[in-house]
Design a protein around this motif. Structure first.
Motif, PDB file in Angstrom:
ATOM      1  N   TYR A 234      43.237  40.577  40.127  1.00  0.00           N
ATOM      2  CA  TYR A 234      43.810  42.191  40.359  1.00  0.00           C
ATOM      3  C   TYR A 234      45.270  41.544  40.391  1.00  0.00           C
ATOM      4  O   TYR A 234      45.600  42.118  39.686  1.00  0.00           O
ATOM      5  CB  TYR A 234      43.755  42.969  42.156  1.00  0.00           C
ATOM      6  CG  TYR A 234      44.838  43.999  42.246  1.00  0.00           C
ATOM      7  CD1 TYR A 234      44.785  45.030  41.969  1.00  0.00           C
ATOM      8  CD2 TYR A 234      45.808  43.693  43.295  1.00  0.00           C
ATOM      9  CE1 TYR A 234      45.882  45.855  41.183  1.00  0.00           C
ATOM     10  CE2 TYR A 234      46.556  44.426  43.138  1.00  0.00           C
ATOM     11  CZ  TYR A 234      47.367  45.584  42.118  1.00  0.00           C
ATOM     12  OH  TYR A 234      47.533  46.244  42.736  1.00  0.00           O
ATOM     13  N   ASP A 235      45.878  40.159  40.942  1.00  0.00           N
ATOM     14  CA  ASP A 235      46.724  40.270  40.955  1.00  0.00           C
ATOM     15  C   ASP A 235      48.107  39.291  40.404  1.00  0.00           C
ATOM     16  O   ASP A 235      48.450  39.942  39.492  1.00  0.00           O
ATOM     17  CB  ASP A 235      47.192  38.769  42.178  1.00  0.00           C
ATOM     18  CG  ASP A 235      46.621  39.266  43.557  1.00  0.00           C
ATOM     19  OD1 ASP A 235      47.024  40.581  44.025  1.00  0.00           O
ATOM     20  OD2 ASP A 235      46.778  38.488  44.491  1.00  0.00           O
ATOM     21  N   ASP A 236      46.101  38.866  39.241  1.00  0.00           N
ATOM     22  CA  ASP A 236      47.024  38.355  37.598  1.00  0.00           C
ATOM     23  C   ASP A 236      47.372  39.595  36.912  1.00  0.00           C
ATOM     24  O   ASP A 236      48.023  39.545  36.214  1.00  0.00           O
ATOM     25  CB  ASP A 236      46.130  37.317  37.352  1.00  0.00           C
ATOM     26  CG  ASP A 236      45.299  36.004  37.746  1.00  0.00           C
ATOM     27  OD1 ASP A 236      47.072  35.657  38.560  1.00  0.00           O
ATOM     28  OD2 ASP A 236      44.944  34.932  37.529  1.00  0.00           O
TER      29      ASP A 236
ATOM     30  N   ARG B 265      41.268  45.369  46.126  1.00  0.00           N
ATOM     31  CA  ARG B 265      41.354  44.038  46.760  1.00  0.00           C
ATOM     32  C   ARG B 265      39.944  43.566  46.773  1.00  0.00           C
ATOM     33  O   ARG B 265      39.181  42.505  46.716  1.00  0.00           O
ATOM     34  CB  ARG B 265      41.235  44.469  48.393  1.00  0.00           C
ATOM     35  CG  ARG B 265      42.213  45.114  48.659  1.00  0.00           C
ATOM     36  CD  ARG B 265      42.892  44.735  50.406  1.00  0.00           C
ATOM     37  NE  ARG B 265      41.265  46.264  50.658  1.00  0.00           N
ATOM     38  CZ  ARG B 265      41.566  47.295  51.213  1.00  0.00           C
ATOM     39  NH1 ARG B 265      43.275  48.033  50.834  1.00  0.00           N
ATOM     40  NH2 ARG B 265      41.340  48.053  51.796  1.00  0.00           N
TER      41      ARG B 265
END
Length: 367
Positions: A354-356, A349
C-alpha cells in the motif's frame, strides 16, 4: 430558517467531502491494487461452491490461508495482474512516461537472469515447494511470450512489437495506470493505453478491451456516477467520429448495453452467463454489470462509494474464476468515485504494498 441552515450545512459538508480530481485519480490506482490483493487468496477458483465452503461464515476478502490453485503468494500480495501493474507503476513514477522504458522494466522484472520473478510457475508447471526468502511468480501467457520474444530477437524492443498475440484480461488491468495518470484529452489517454497494453499484448482486440475500460474509468475520474460512466462509454463507442477507433468498439458497446439491461439479475449469474474466465471480453461485461448495480437507488452503496467498493469486491470474489482482473477494473472505477480516502482503511492496512503504491500513484498523478 433552521431547516434552511441545516440543509445548507449538509450540502457544504458533502461538497467539502467530495474527492478532488487528483484524489479520484489516486483512488483509481490504489482502489485497483487493493481490490486485487483482497481477491488474490481465492483467485482462479471456478467452483463457486468451493469458494463458499472455504469462506464459510467469514468475509471473503483477504481470505486466509491463500488458496489459489496456480500460485502460492503470501497473504496481502497482489495477483500476477497487480504484480505486473506495480512494475509499470514504479517505472513511470521513477522515470516518467515512456513505453520503451516501461517495456524494459517489465523484462527486467520477469525475464532478466537475476530478475525478481525469474523463478516462476505457469498454468502447466507449479511453483516448487515454498522456501524462505524465495519468491516464485506466476507467468501468464502474455508474459511467457513477451519474455521469449525478447530473448529470441531483441530488435522487437525497438518498435514495441515483442508482445504476444493475446487478448486476455491483462489488457483490462493494464489500462488503469494510463487512464488514471491524468489529462483531459481522451484521445491521448487512449493512445497511452494502446502503447502500454501492446508491450505484452500486441493485438487489436486487446487494445479494444483496454480502451473500452479506460473510457469508463476516465468518466468516473471526471465525476460521473458508476452507472453513467458505463453508459457514456457506450455512447462514445458508438460514435462514428470517435478517435481512436477499434474494430471491436461496436461489439463491445452492444455487449455492455445488454448487461446493463440485467440490473435485477445477481452479478454471479451474469458472470456465469458471460463466463468467469480471463478471456476477452468477459470481465469488461461482468464488471460493468456490477458497476451499474452496486450504487443503484435502494442499495447499501447508493451515495456511499466505500460501501459499494466493499460490496462489489465481495460479490466478485464469490463469483469465482478470474476475479482479479474483474476486481481491478471495478476497484479502479469505484476507487475513483470514493477517492483514495474512501477506500477501506482496514483493507489498505492488509495490503503489503500500500505505501509504495500510494506514493507512486501520487507521483505519476502529480506529473
Amino acid at each position: 430558517k433552521f431547516a434552511t441552515a441545516s440543509v445548507l450545512a449538509t450540502m457544504a459538508a458533502a461538497v467539502s467531502a467530495a474527492p478532488t480530481e487528483t484524489d479520484r485519480r489516486v483512488g483509481a490506482i490504489v482502489g485497483a491494487f487493493v481490490a486485487d490483493a483482497a481477491v488474490m487468496p481465492l483467485h482462479w477458483i471456478y467452483d463457486t461452491a468451493e469458494i463458499a465452503r472455504l469462506v464459510g461464515d467469514t468475509e471473503p476478502e483477504f481470505h486466509n490461508p491463500p488458496s489459489c490453485p496456480f500460485y502460492n503468494y503470501s497473504l496481502g500480495e497482489n495477483t500476477q495482474y497487480g504484480q505486473q501493474g506495480r512494475t509499470y507503476l514504479q517505472s513511470i513514477a521513477e522515470n516518467g512516461w515512456d513505453p520503451k522504458t516501461q517495456q524494459s522494466a517489465y523484462f527486467d522484472f520477469y525475464g532478466a537472469k537475476d530478475a525478481p520473478c525469474a523463478l516462476h510457475a505457469t498454468e502447466e508447471v507449479p511453483c516448487p515447494p515454498a522456501q524462505p526468502n524465495v519468491t516464485c511468480c506466476y507467468w501468464d501467457f502474455s508474459t511467457i511470450v513477451f519474455v521469449d520474444n525478447v530473448r529470441t530477437n531483441k530488435t522487437c524492443l525497438d518498435d514495441l512489437s515483442c508482445g504476444a498475440d493475446d487478448t486476455q484480461a491483462n489488457a483490462l488491468a493494464h489500462m488503469i495506470i494510463p487512464a488514471a495518470r491524468g489529462g483531459d484529452n481522451i484521445t491521448a489517454i487512449l493512445q497511452d493505453t494502446n502503447d502500454l497494453v501492446r508491450i505484452t499484448q500486441n493485438e487489436d482486440d486487446a487494445v479494444a478491451f483496454a480502451t473500452a475500460g479506460a473510457r469508463i474509468l476516465n468518466n468516473a475520474i471526471h465525476g460521473q456516477s458508476a452507472s453513467d460512466s458505463v453508459r457514456s462509454a457506450i455512447n462514445d463507442l458508438l460514435q462514428v467520429d470517435r478517435v481512436p477507433k477499434q474494430q471491436e468498439d461496436f461489439v463491445l458497446a452492444a455487449g455492455l448495453h445488454l448487461v446493463l439491461e440485467e440490473i435485477d439479475m445477481p452479478n454471479i449469474n451474469v458472470t456465469m452467463q458471460v463466463e468467469q474466465s480471463c478471456d476477452y471480453p468477459n470481465n469488461l461485461f461482468s464488471g460493468a454489470h456490477i458497476l451499474n448495480q452496486v450504487m443503484a437507488p435502494g442499495t447499501a452503496g447508493y451515495d456511499n462509494a466505500t460501501e459499494a467498493y466493499i460490496n462489489a469486491t465481495r460479490q466478485l470474489i464469490m463469483a469465482g474464476g478470474d476475479q482479479a482482473s474483474r476486481s481491478m477494473f471495478v476497484g479502479s472505477v469505484l476507487g475513483a468515485i470514493a477517492g483514495e480516502s474512501g477506500i477501506p482503511e482496514s483493507w489498505k492496512r492488509r495490503y503489503n504494498h500500500y505505501d509504495d503504491v500510494l506514493a507512486w500513484a501520487k507521483k505519476i498523478v502529480a506529473k
